[in-house]
Design a protein around this motif. Sequence first.
Motif, PDB file in Angstrom:
ATOM      1  N   LEU A 124     -32.777 -40.489  32.338  1.00  0.00           N
ATOM      2  CA  LEU A 124     -33.536 -40.496  31.088  1.00  0.00           C
ATOM      3  C   LEU A 124     -32.941 -39.529  30.068  1.00  0.00           C
ATOM      4  CD1 LEU A 124     -37.205 -40.644  32.457  1.00  0.00           C
ATOM      5  CD2 LEU A 124     -36.017 -42.413  31.150  1.00  0.00           C
ATOM      6  N   LEU A 125     -32.493 -38.363  30.533  1.00  0.00           N
ATOM      7  CA  LEU A 125     -31.869 -37.411  29.611  1.00  0.00           C
ATOM      8  C   LEU A 125     -30.559 -37.980  29.065  1.00  0.00           C
ATOM      9  CD1 LEU A 125     -32.467 -33.970  31.356  1.00  0.00           C
ATOM     10  CD2 LEU A 125     -33.501 -34.800  29.244  1.00  0.00           C
ATOM     11  N   LEU A 126     -29.806 -38.683  29.900  1.00  0.00           N
ATOM     12  CA  LEU A 126     -28.575 -39.317  29.423  1.00  0.00           C
ATOM     13  C   LEU A 126     -28.886 -40.366  28.364  1.00  0.00           C
ATOM     14  CD1 LEU A 126     -25.523 -39.898  29.605  1.00  0.00           C
ATOM     15  CD2 LEU A 126     -26.029 -41.455  31.499  1.00  0.00           C
ATOM     16  N   ALA A 127     -29.893 -41.206  28.624  1.00  0.00           N
ATOM     17  CA  ALA A 127     -30.258 -42.249  27.660  1.00  0.00           C
ATOM     18  C   ALA A 127     -30.833 -41.653  26.381  1.00  0.00           C
ATOM     19  CB  ALA A 127     -31.262 -43.208  28.295  1.00  0.00           C
ATOM     20  N   ALA A 128     -31.585 -40.546  26.503  1.00  0.00           N
ATOM     21  CA  ALA A 128     -32.215 -39.945  25.329  1.00  0.00           C
ATOM     22  C   ALA A 128     -31.204 -39.298  24.396  1.00  0.00           C
ATOM     23  CB  ALA A 128     -33.253 -38.911  25.768  1.00  0.00           C
ATOM     24  N   ASN A 133     -24.528 -47.791  22.028  1.00  0.00           N
ATOM     25  CA  ASN A 133     -23.133 -48.102  21.719  1.00  0.00           C
ATOM     26  C   ASN A 133     -22.192 -47.008  22.199  1.00  0.00           C
ATOM     27  OD1 ASN A 133     -23.733 -50.546  20.574  1.00  0.00           O
ATOM     28  ND2 ASN A 133     -23.803 -49.772  18.489  1.00  0.00           N
ATOM     29  N   ASP A 134     -22.655 -45.755  22.160  1.00  0.00           N
ATOM     30  CA  ASP A 134     -21.832 -44.658  22.664  1.00  0.00           C
ATOM     31  C   ASP A 134     -21.698 -44.724  24.180  1.00  0.00           C
ATOM     32  OD1 ASP A 134     -21.323 -43.622  20.171  1.00  0.00           O
ATOM     33  OD2 ASP A 134     -23.030 -42.256  20.190  1.00  0.00           O
ATOM     34  N   LEU A 135     -22.743 -45.203  24.860  1.00  0.00           N
ATOM     35  CA  LEU A 135     -22.635 -45.401  26.306  1.00  0.00           C
ATOM     36  C   LEU A 135     -21.541 -46.415  26.630  1.00  0.00           C
ATOM     37  CD1 LEU A 135     -26.370 -45.454  27.490  1.00  0.00           C
ATOM     38  CD2 LEU A 135     -24.644 -43.736  28.031  1.00  0.00           C
ATOM     39  N   LEU A 136     -21.497 -47.500  25.855  1.00  0.00           N
ATOM     40  CA  LEU A 136     -20.445 -48.494  26.059  1.00  0.00           C
ATOM     41  C   LEU A 136     -19.075 -47.903  25.755  1.00  0.00           C
ATOM     42  CD1 LEU A 136     -22.160 -51.619  24.447  1.00  0.00           C
ATOM     43  CD2 LEU A 136     -21.928 -51.087  26.877  1.00  0.00           C
ATOM     44  N   LEU A 137     -19.007 -47.078  24.722  1.00  0.00           N
ATOM     45  CA  LEU A 137     -17.749 -46.427  24.377  1.00  0.00           C
ATOM     46  C   LEU A 137     -17.289 -45.518  25.512  1.00  0.00           C
ATOM     47  CD1 LEU A 137     -15.510 -45.623  22.392  1.00  0.00           C
ATOM     48  CD2 LEU A 137     -17.104 -43.967  21.396  1.00  0.00           C
TER      49      LEU A 137
END
Length: 259
Positions: A124-128, A133-137
């Motif tokens: 949750l902290l990672l997603a928050a 789009n940055d996760l995909l990057l």
Amino acid sequence: MSAGHATLLHRPGGSPVHLAAPEVKIVAAFLTVLCVVATPRHVFWAFGGYLLLLFGVSAVAGVPARWVAKRLLIEVPFVVLALLLPFTAGGEQVAVLGLPLSVEGLLAGWNILAKGTLGLATSLLLAATTAPNDLLLGMQRLRTPQLIITISSLMLRYVELIVAEAGRMRIARISRGHDPRFLWQAGATARSVGSLFIRSYERGERVHLAMLARGWTGTMPEAQRRRPAPAWSRTRTWLLGLSPVGTSAVLLGVALWTA
């Protein structure tokens, strides 16, 4: 297929955690969860240390603990399983408030509850602190297989469309006399779920045909939007970003040593 979808868990901000490179945060979250999972279940103080570490990261990121706690409710089924294990497992028993409970069940339930909660809180902290789009990057920079990136990208872009479609169908049912508070309306709800699946499948087929008509080759365009940083800057970014992992590794090492 414009950006900006699926931001239900993302909390924009300008904290050092938000500004860290996404690939660093992905690796840090993965290694932290790995340390939590590898910790022996009977070393209770180590899990308290992990919890304090997550509290520290959330404080730096400006993510309220209450926000995280509300979204931890998704693990309620696992909590129920953890609470049932002391009553159903066999082996040595101990009396707690007059109730005979299995020692092995207590440890197994604690193991599920502690590690599941810490792992989910880390996610949750990672997603928050990281935009979709940055996760995909970050996944691209970590050389994730292209097929996984493609599936994740399409999912992130269209999940809000499906949620909005479900909301419109719910409003239409209520306007026709449907009351979801009563048990005998469960049939209508189930049929709506089936209808939503069919609509989503048909929408996916139309989108795929449109993509093929526009020259789709099976590969998503590169999400790279920033100029590569100098080597010294990348090293500094990785060292700072992985500092929580160092703390987790120290906790794991001490826990294994004292186990």
